[in-house]
Scaffold this active site. Structure first.
Site, PDB file in Angstrom:
ATOM      1  N   ASP A  86       8.271  12.307  -2.868  1.00 51.21           N
ATOM      2  CA  ASP A  86       7.870  11.094  -3.577  1.00 51.21           C
ATOM      3  C   ASP A  86       6.391  10.772  -3.373  1.00 51.21           C
ATOM      4  O   ASP A  86       5.973   9.625  -3.459  1.00 51.21           O
ATOM      5  CB  ASP A  86       8.726   9.907  -3.125  1.00 51.21           C
ATOM      6  CG  ASP A  86       8.669   9.667  -1.619  1.00 51.21           C
ATOM      7  OD1 ASP A  86       7.954  10.418  -0.910  1.00 51.21           O
ATOM      8  OD2 ASP A  86       9.339   8.740  -1.133  1.00 51.21           O
ATOM      9  N   LYS A 137       4.522  -0.345  12.562  1.00 49.91           N
ATOM     10  CA  LYS A 137       3.726  -1.347  11.862  1.00 49.91           C
ATOM     11  C   LYS A 137       3.291  -2.441  12.826  1.00 49.91           C
ATOM     12  O   LYS A 137       4.072  -2.925  13.634  1.00 49.91           O
ATOM     13  CB  LYS A 137       4.538  -1.966  10.729  1.00 49.91           C
ATOM     14  CG  LYS A 137       4.927  -0.976   9.638  1.00 49.91           C
ATOM     15  CD  LYS A 137       5.793  -1.646   8.588  1.00 49.91           C
ATOM     16  CE  LYS A 137       6.242  -0.641   7.539  1.00 49.91           C
ATOM     17  NZ  LYS A 137       7.117  -1.259   6.503  1.00 49.91           N
ATOM     18  N   ASP A 167       2.124   6.918  -2.639  1.00 50.96           N
ATOM     19  CA  ASP A 167       3.571   6.914  -2.443  1.00 50.96           C
ATOM     20  C   ASP A 167       4.177   6.209  -3.650  1.00 50.96           C
ATOM     21  O   ASP A 167       3.943   5.019  -3.868  1.00 50.96           O
ATOM     22  CB  ASP A 167       3.902   6.171  -1.144  1.00 50.96           C
ATOM     23  CG  ASP A 167       5.398   6.006  -0.902  1.00 50.96           C
ATOM     24  OD1 ASP A 167       6.196   6.312  -1.809  1.00 50.96           O
ATOM     25  OD2 ASP A 167       5.768   5.563   0.195  1.00 50.96           O
TER      26      ASP A 167
END
Length: 352
Positions: free
Chosen positions: A106, A157, A215
């Protein structure tokens, strides 16, 4: 090639079609990856499939059309990135010291795959990761490296990332390293395999570039990727026509009095009537954009019908859906396949 994900963020586009097969700039998304891999010397590809696995072989066959040999490996249950790589390894034929290129199914990327492989081989690395720089790394896990390019950590993150470099989803493994991934269970390369290799002292190398990278996991990114390919912002040998303002596939009808451009694709058998305006959008096979409709940065599915005067902006219309006259669908609204919106049912939409 990792192509087993369900593409939940792209629904309803992926309800009937796996994400890697979505029409992108006029061809299935994976066609662009296969063509680029072939251009860099790849000759054999193993597909790690799971979700709607039965749809891949009819689309790509044995790979002859791409100058490739294709093999299909199936996961009965999703195994994560690492588990999928380990499962697909049973179809590999190379020796233990050979480099194995692994691509996420992807990602659109303009980086030099050949150079990534060369650096991996020269350094005798366990794994070499493509890293890309992003404006907002807090949305991703970041990947710091030392002065020699050695990856020192995989960080989740965080609001205060230590680097703007992130994992770009293209890896070169030494074949023997793949065999160390546990077999038959869910494994994440990001959370388990790569941190484990770093902790064990193995050489995990970063290959950082500033080339095009995207992405395509959300509708907005999917539309952007198709648009960028059509406009030539990322070159692809699989593009079915020269890059430009639009690609019109065979059997489509675009009225001379319609305005279509901005990197749009008009699918096979689709029709765009006089007075319609389509900008930067993906129009599926057999759909209808009626007179006076405006479609901007949106996806209109196969066989969908957009009536007179409709406004679509940043919208996703599923296959065979119908949007009646006077509707205004904006800011991320999604209409599921087969849904019929009557006249003036929706004037606007908040984020959905």
């Amino acid at each position: 090639m990792l192509v087993g994900g369900q593409g939940t963020r792209l629904r309803p586009l992926t309800l009937g079609v796996p994400k890697p097969l979505l029409p992108t700039a006029g061809v299935p998304f994976l066609a662009h990856q296969l063509a680029r891999a072939r251009a860099f010397g790849v000759r054999r590809v193993v597909f790690a499939t799971s979700y709607r696995a039965e749809m891949f072989r009819p689309t790509f066959g044995d790979g002859e059309a791409f100058g490739l040999s294709l093999t299909y490996v199936y996961e009965e249950e999703p195994l994560g990135t690492g588990g999928a790589i380990r499962n697909a390894a049973r179809a590999l034929t190379c020796g233990p010291d050979a480099p194995v290129l692994v691509l996420n199914g992807d990602i659109l990327s303009g980086h030099d795959i050949g150079e990534q492989v060369r650096r991996h081989v020269a350094a005798r690395a366990a794994v070499t990761l493509h890293l890309t720089e992003v404006d907002d790394p807090s949305r991703f896990g970041c990947v710091p490296t030392d002065a020699d390019g050695r990856v020192t950590a995989f960080l989740e993150k965080t609001p205060n990332p230590v680097t703007n470099r992130i994992n770009a989803g293209c890896y070169v493994f030494t074949r023997s390293v793949i065999d160390t991934i546990p077999e038959g269970r869910v494994v994440s390369v990001e959370r388990e395999t790569f941190p484990g290799l770093i902790e064990a002292g193995a050489l995990v190398l970063g290959y950082a570039t500033r080339s095009y990278w995207l992405d395509v996991g959300t509708p907005e990114a999917f539309v952007q990727g198709s648009r960028d390919l059509v406009l030539g912002r990322l070159a692809s040998p699989a593009l079915p026509a020269p890059p430009g303002e639009l690609i019109v596939l065979p059997g489509a009808e675009v009225s001379p009095e319609a305005k279509v451009g901005g990197g749009s694709v008009v699918g096979a058998g689709a029709k765009v009537e006089a007075g319609a305006a389509v900008t930067g959008s993906v129009l599926g096979d057999g759909c209808l954009i009626a007179a006076g409709a405006t479609v901007t940065d949106s996806v209109v599915g196969r066989g969908a019908r957009i009536a007179e005067g409709v406004v679509l902006r940043d919208a996703v219309i599923g296959d065979d859906a119908e949007v009646g006259p006077g509707n205004e669908l904006i800011r991320g609204v999604r209409v599921w396949p087969g849904v019929v919106l009557p006249e003036r049912a929706v004037r606007f939409s908040s984020d959905a």
